[in-house]
Design a protein around this motif. Structure first.
Motif, PDB file in Angstrom:
ATOM      1  N   ARG A   1       0.830  -1.204   0.000  1.00  0.00           N
ATOM      2  CA  ARG A   1       0.000   0.000   0.000  1.00  0.00           C
ATOM      3  C   ARG A   1       0.866   1.256   0.000  1.00  0.00           C
ATOM      4  N   VAL A   2       0.327   2.333  -0.582  1.00  0.00           N
ATOM      5  CA  VAL A   2       1.059   3.604  -0.647  1.00  0.00           C
ATOM      6  C   VAL A   2       0.341   4.720   0.113  1.00  0.00           C
ATOM      7  N   CYS A   3      -0.797   4.415   0.704  1.00  0.00           N
ATOM      8  CA  CYS A   3      -1.627   5.460   1.319  1.00  0.00           C
ATOM      9  C   CYS A   3      -1.485   5.462   2.843  1.00  0.00           C
ATOM     10  N   PHE A   4      -0.261   5.720   3.317  1.00  0.00           N
ATOM     11  CA  PHE A   4      -0.028   5.742   4.756  1.00  0.00           C
ATOM     12  C   PHE A   4      -0.356   7.087   5.393  1.00  0.00           C
ATOM     13  N   ASN A   5      -0.369   8.148   4.610  1.00  0.00           N
ATOM     14  CA  ASN A   5      -0.565   9.494   5.156  1.00  0.00           C
ATOM     15  C   ASN A   5      -1.649  10.231   4.369  1.00  0.00           C
ATOM     16  N   ASP A   6      -2.783  10.405   4.996  1.00  0.00           N
ATOM     17  CA  ASP A   6      -3.943  11.065   4.387  1.00  0.00           C
ATOM     18  C   ASP A   6      -4.074  12.447   5.034  1.00  0.00           C
ATOM     19  N   VAL A   7      -3.720  13.502   4.278  1.00  0.00           N
ATOM     20  CA  VAL A   7      -3.610  14.842   4.863  1.00  0.00           C
ATOM     21  C   VAL A   7      -4.478  15.846   4.122  1.00  0.00           C
ATOM     22  N   THR A   8      -5.269  16.593   4.867  1.00  0.00           N
ATOM     23  CA  THR A   8      -6.074  17.675   4.307  1.00  0.00           C
ATOM     24  C   THR A   8      -5.556  19.009   4.849  1.00  0.00           C
ATOM     25  N   ILE A   9      -5.147  19.883   3.947  1.00  0.00           N
ATOM     26  CA  ILE A   9      -4.732  21.232   4.332  1.00  0.00           C
ATOM     27  C   ILE A   9      -5.944  22.140   4.217  1.00  0.00           C
ATOM     28  N   GLU A  10      -6.331  22.747   5.327  1.00  0.00           N
ATOM     29  CA  GLU A  10      -7.528  23.579   5.372  1.00  0.00           C
ATOM     30  C   GLU A  10      -7.191  25.066   5.370  1.00  0.00           C
ATOM     31  N   GLY A  11      -5.917  25.397   5.261  1.00  0.00           N
ATOM     32  CA  GLY A  11      -5.518  26.793   5.240  1.00  0.00           C
ATOM     33  C   GLY A  11      -4.101  26.949   5.739  1.00  0.00           C
ATOM     34  N   GLN A  12      -3.649  28.200   5.821  1.00  0.00           N
ATOM     35  CA  GLN A  12      -2.308  28.533   6.278  1.00  0.00           C
ATOM     36  C   GLN A  12      -2.403  29.606   7.353  1.00  0.00           C
ATOM     37  N   TYR A  13      -1.705  29.384   8.459  1.00  0.00           N
ATOM     38  CA  TYR A  13      -1.708  30.425   9.496  1.00  0.00           C
ATOM     39  C   TYR A  13      -0.851  31.602   9.062  1.00  0.00           C
ATOM     40  N   LYS A  14       0.141  31.352   8.202  1.00  0.00           N
ATOM     41  CA  LYS A  14       1.031  32.403   7.728  1.00  0.00           C
ATOM     42  C   LYS A  14       0.595  32.834   6.329  1.00  0.00           C
TER      43      LYS A  14
END
Length: 205
Positions: free
Chosen positions: A177-190
Motif C-alpha cells: 500500500r502507498v496510502c499511509f498518510n492522508d492529509v487535508t490542508i484547510e488553510g495557512q496560518y502564515k
C-alpha cells in the motif's frame, strides 16, 4: 470549470490565506515559478507527475538553483537525504491529489515527505495542479485522492496493492500500500506562504 465556480474557489482559498493563480498552459506556470524564485534560493521538489511534465527540477538546476528532488537520488541513502534537505529549503514545489472549491488541498502520501514540507519547513510553497484535480467538496476531493490518485500513483511507483486492480480503495493492510498518510490542508496560518497554481489542462493523477 464554470466562471462562478472559479471565483468561489479563489475567494474560499483567499479566506484560508492561500493565493490562487490560473494558467492556460503548464509552461506559463513554469515561467511564473522561475520569476518568483530567485537564483540564490534553494528549492525542494515533490515527486509529482505534473512536475515531471513541467520539467521544473531540470529548469531550475540548469539556471543555477540548488534543487532537492528525491527522484534524483541514486541510492536509498541519497533519496532519504534529499527528502530531509527539501524540508529546509526556501521554496517547495509540489503537486496535489485533489483540491476542493470549498478551499481544501487533499493528499495521500507514501512516506509523507511531500505533505510534511507542505505543512511546515520551507519558507514558501507552490502547489501546481491541473484543472482535473478540482472537486466540488472536501468529500469529493478525499474520494478522488483515495480512489483515483492513490491507485494510479501506486502503479506508477511499481507497487501492487489491491486498489491497482480494483481501481478503488479497500482499506487494505497490504505491504504494497502507498496510502499511509492522508492529509487535508484547510488553510495557512502564515499569509502568503502558500500559492496554488491551477493549469487549464488535464495533468497528473
Amino acid at each position: 470549470m464554470l466562471s462562478e465556480g472559479k471565483e468561489e474557489l479563489i475567494k474560499n482559498f483567499k479566506l484560508r490565506n492561500i493565493e490562487v493563480e490560473f494558467f492556460e498552459r503548464l509552461d506559463q506556470a513554469s515561467d511564473r515559478i522561475k520569476k518568483l524564485i530567485g537564483l540564490e534560493c534553494t528549492v525542494g521538489v515533490g515527486n509529482s507527475k505534473t512536475l515531471k511534465e513541467m520539467k521544473i527540477s531540470e529548469k531550475l538546476r540548469e539556471r543555477g538553483n540548488k534543487v532537492y528532488d528525491k527522484t534524483l537520488g541514486k541510492t536509498r541513502e541519497e533519496v532519504r537525504e534529499l527528502k530531509r534537505q527539501s524540508l529546509l529549503t526556501d521554496w517547495y514545489i509540489t503537486g496535489s491529489n485533489a483540491i476542493s472549491i470549498e478551499g481544501h488541498i487533499v493528499n495521500i502520501d507514501h512516506s509523507g515527505n511531500r505533505v510534511a514540507a507542505m505543512i511546515y519547513g520551507p519558507d514558501k510553497v507552490i502547489v501546481v495542479v491541473g484543472e482535473n484535480k478540482i472537486c466540488n467538496t472536501l468529500e469529493d476531493a478525499k474520494n478522488r485522492a483515495r480512489n483515483i490518485a492513490a491507485p494510479l500513483n501506486a502503479k506508477r511507483a511499481g507497487y501492487n496493492p489491491p486498489c491497482v486492480e480494483l481501481s478503488r480503495c479497500v482499506d487494505c493492510k497490504s505491504s504494497e500500500r502507498v496510502c499511509f498518510n492522508d492529509v487535508t490542508i484547510e488553510g495557512q496560518y502564515k499569509k502568503d506562504r502558500m500559492r496554488l497554481f491551477i493549469v487549464s489542462e488535464d495533468i497528473g493523477f
